[in-house]
Design an enzyme around this catalytic site. Structure first.
Site, PDB file in Angstrom:
ATOM      1  N   HIS A  31      47.634  43.063  43.382  1.00 38.09           N
ATOM      2  CA  HIS A  31      46.187  42.898  43.274  1.00 38.09           C
ATOM      3  C   HIS A  31      45.798  41.716  44.141  1.00 38.09           C
ATOM      4  O   HIS A  31      46.484  40.695  44.162  1.00 38.09           O
ATOM      5  CB  HIS A  31      45.772  42.627  41.823  1.00 38.09           C
ATOM      6  CG  HIS A  31      44.438  41.941  41.709  1.00 38.09           C
ATOM      7  ND1 HIS A  31      44.319  40.570  41.523  1.00 38.09           N
ATOM      8  CD2 HIS A  31      43.173  42.423  41.770  1.00 38.09           C
ATOM      9  CE1 HIS A  31      43.043  40.249  41.463  1.00 38.09           C
ATOM     10  NE2 HIS A  31      42.330  41.348  41.617  1.00 38.09           N
ATOM     11  N   ASN A  48      42.013  39.643  45.740  1.00 41.89           N
ATOM     12  CA  ASN A  48      40.560  39.567  45.765  1.00 41.89           C
ATOM     13  C   ASN A  48      40.179  38.269  46.468  1.00 41.89           C
ATOM     14  O   ASN A  48      40.640  37.202  46.076  1.00 41.89           O
ATOM     15  CB  ASN A  48      40.002  39.593  44.333  1.00 41.89           C
ATOM     16  CG  ASN A  48      38.493  39.504  44.299  1.00 41.89           C
ATOM     17  OD1 ASN A  48      37.907  38.518  44.722  1.00 41.89           O
ATOM     18  ND2 ASN A  48      37.864  40.532  43.768  1.00 41.89           N
ATOM     19  N   TYR A  49      39.355  38.375  47.507  1.00 44.56           N
ATOM     20  CA  TYR A  49      38.849  37.188  48.190  1.00 44.56           C
ATOM     21  C   TYR A  49      37.349  37.344  48.362  1.00 44.56           C
ATOM     22  O   TYR A  49      36.879  38.389  48.821  1.00 44.56           O
ATOM     23  CB  TYR A  49      39.572  36.978  49.528  1.00 44.56           C
ATOM     24  CG  TYR A  49      41.011  36.586  49.290  1.00 44.56           C
ATOM     25  CD1 TYR A  49      41.330  35.275  48.937  1.00 44.56           C
ATOM     26  CD2 TYR A  49      42.029  37.532  49.334  1.00 44.56           C
ATOM     27  CE1 TYR A  49      42.646  34.914  48.657  1.00 44.56           C
ATOM     28  CE2 TYR A  49      43.343  37.180  49.052  1.00 44.56           C
ATOM     29  CZ  TYR A  49      43.640  35.866  48.717  1.00 44.56           C
ATOM     30  OH  TYR A  49      44.942  35.510  48.412  1.00 44.56           O
ATOM     31  N   ARG A  50      36.596  36.323  47.982  1.00 46.86           N
ATOM     32  CA  ARG A  50      35.153  36.469  47.839  1.00 46.86           C
ATOM     33  C   ARG A  50      34.405  35.189  48.229  1.00 46.86           C
ATOM     34  O   ARG A  50      34.961  34.089  48.208  1.00 46.86           O
ATOM     35  CB  ARG A  50      34.812  36.835  46.394  1.00 46.86           C
ATOM     36  CG  ARG A  50      35.337  35.831  45.381  1.00 46.86           C
ATOM     37  CD  ARG A  50      35.306  36.373  43.959  1.00 46.86           C
ATOM     38  NE  ARG A  50      35.846  35.402  42.999  1.00 46.86           N
ATOM     39  CZ  ARG A  50      37.122  35.282  42.690  1.00 46.86           C
ATOM     40  NH1 ARG A  50      38.028  36.071  43.262  1.00 46.86           N
ATOM     41  NH2 ARG A  50      37.530  34.378  41.818  1.00 46.86           N
ATOM     42  N   GLY A 103      22.655  47.903  35.080  1.00 46.28           N
ATOM     43  CA  GLY A 103      22.708  48.980  36.050  1.00 46.28           C
ATOM     44  C   GLY A 103      24.006  49.091  36.812  1.00 46.28           C
ATOM     45  O   GLY A 103      24.096  49.864  37.764  1.00 46.28           O
ATOM     46  N   ARG A 131      27.690  50.199  37.929  1.00 40.13           N
ATOM     47  CA  ARG A 131      28.361  51.503  37.871  1.00 40.13           C
ATOM     48  C   ARG A 131      29.711  51.307  37.189  1.00 40.13           C
ATOM     49  O   ARG A 131      30.679  50.852  37.790  1.00 40.13           O
ATOM     50  CB  ARG A 131      28.535  52.078  39.273  1.00 40.13           C
ATOM     51  CG  ARG A 131      29.033  53.511  39.249  1.00 40.13           C
ATOM     52  CD  ARG A 131      28.973  54.113  40.659  1.00 40.13           C
ATOM     53  NE  ARG A 131      29.292  55.529  40.606  1.00 40.13           N
ATOM     54  CZ  ARG A 131      30.528  56.015  40.674  1.00 40.13           C
ATOM     55  NH1 ARG A 131      31.548  55.192  40.782  1.00 40.13           N
ATOM     56  NH2 ARG A 131      30.741  57.321  40.617  1.00 40.13           N
TER      57      ARG A 131
END
Length: 390
Positions: free
Chosen positions: A195, A197-199, A348, A350
């Site tokens: 896994h 994740n870079y943000r 809202g 998803r």
């Protein structure tokens, strides 16, 4: 004609809602009914016209063909203001997504390819979802980018305040978020799950001030422990960290061990890696360069392990153990994962997309306990007591 296969589902930062499909002036499409794990969706295939030309700004052409799809932000805008951190981060995550997807496709023995879906969000921005499912090497793989704007709901603001952000309580604040996120579930139990994740995040305070920070990490979840693999994985991440600050790896390794702890089981999800959040020092340029180095370390840290083990023989016992450990993966993601919580707080959102990081199959057995001297037991000792690998 280059066909881009689009599939609706998103492994994201857990914040974004799929609203409508993108149809450019050179695109045409048709619908295919299919299903994916926990979610049902439709797939759309677009054939981009051979006459389509990448835009030019001041004589400079952006080669978007190296990406999995067209950028979310207009290419002219990306080229016109290349020093804007929002644009720099978008280009980086587009590159990381494409490089990683193609590296995984190269490991598929039967030529399985990622399906690609480019989606837009009326509140602002959109994303690109890449899914490879039911391959001979990868049972389920999602590699996704999101570039969105909107307003943080009060619950999300409160979560950030708890992390020390100076934000007004109860306010709904404008934000920008971009990132690349991936979860790879292999078929062979001897190949670990990865896994990463870079943000990048910006939020505007009630006073009009802009706060920004980076976050991310890469972690490994093996089903069978290979100490050489663990050392290789951690050493690759350490080398990326050491390029910027020798204190980063030990700090972020411990942060990762602490974060990916399944507290009610008193065990870790995997053997860790690095994890960090709220990075806003020493300056924006240095922080971006650090995140870039970490993101580019994913392929050399992981793909050699896939290549090493993907064709190893295994039996039903190994498969059942893999499914049990995937059950633990599900527990962590649904109970503790910050991105999942953030997404569920967002009106809202998803929800099928938020849950797409879950494996296709998982298993729970009542009071299962492997023998301490078994290969499964050796893994459990490390999961109970994280160790240093480099």
């Amino acid at each position: 004609m280059n066909a881009l296969r689009h599939t609706i589902s998103l492994v994201s930062l857990g914040t974004f809602q799929l609203v409508r499909r993108t149809r450019g002036p050179h695109a045409r499409g048709f619908l295919l009914g299919t299903g994916l794990g926990l979610a049902s969706f439709s797939a759309v295939t677009y054939a981009h016209s051979a006459e389509a030309v990448d835009p030019k700004v001041n004589g400079v052409q952006m080669n978007t063909s190296r990406f999995m799809a067209e950028p979310i932000t207009d290419s002219k805008a990306l080229l016109g203001d290349k020093e804007n951190m929002r644009h720099r981060m978008e280009i980086l995550i587009m590159e990381i997504q494409a490089e990683f997807c193609r590296a995984l496709e190269a490991e598929e023995n039967c030529g399985q390819k990622f399906k690609v879906d480019r989606w837009e969000r009326p509140e602002g921005g959109g994303g690109i979802t890449c899914v490879l499912q039911d391959g001979d090497v990868f049972e389920k793989a999602g590699v996704n980018i999101s570039v969105v704007t909107g307003s943080l709901p009060p619950a999300a603001v409160q979560q950030m305040r708890a992390r020390g952000k100076n934000l007004k309580e109860g306010a709904s604040l404008p934000f920008f978020a971009s990132g690349v996120s991936a979860v790879i579930h292999p078929r062979n139990p001897h190949v670990p799950t990865i896994h990463f994740n870079y943000r990048y995040f910006e939020v505007e305070t009630a006073k009009g001030e802009k706060q920004w920070w980076f976050g991310g990490g890469t972690d490994l979840t093996p089903y069978y422990l290979c100490e050489k693999d663990a050392s290789h994985f951690h050493q690759t991440l350490k080398s990326a960290c050491d390029e910027h600050d020798p204190t980063y790896y030990p700090r972020f390794k411990k942060w990762c061990d602490d974060y990916f702890r399944i507290k009610h089981r008193n065990e870790s999800r995997g053997i860790g890696g690095i994890f960090f959040d709220d990075i806003d020092s020493p300056n924006q340029e240095a922080a971006f360069n650090f995140v870039s180095s970490c993101a580019r370390a994913v392929i050399p840290s992981y793909v050699p392990l896939v290549r090493k083990h993907k064709n190893r023989e295994y039996g039903n016992n190994e498969r059942q153990w893999q499914l049990l450990r995937r059950g633990r993966y599900v527990e962590f993601n649904l109970i503790y994962d910050r991105g999942t919580k953030f997404g569920l707080y967002t009106p809202g959102a998803r929800y099928e997309s938020i849950l797409m990081s879950l494996p296709l199959h998982a298993r729970w057995e009542y009071m299962h306990e492997p023998k301490s001297q078994s290969e499964e037991g050796k893994l459990m000792k490390v999961l109970k007591n994280p160790k240093d690998w480099v």
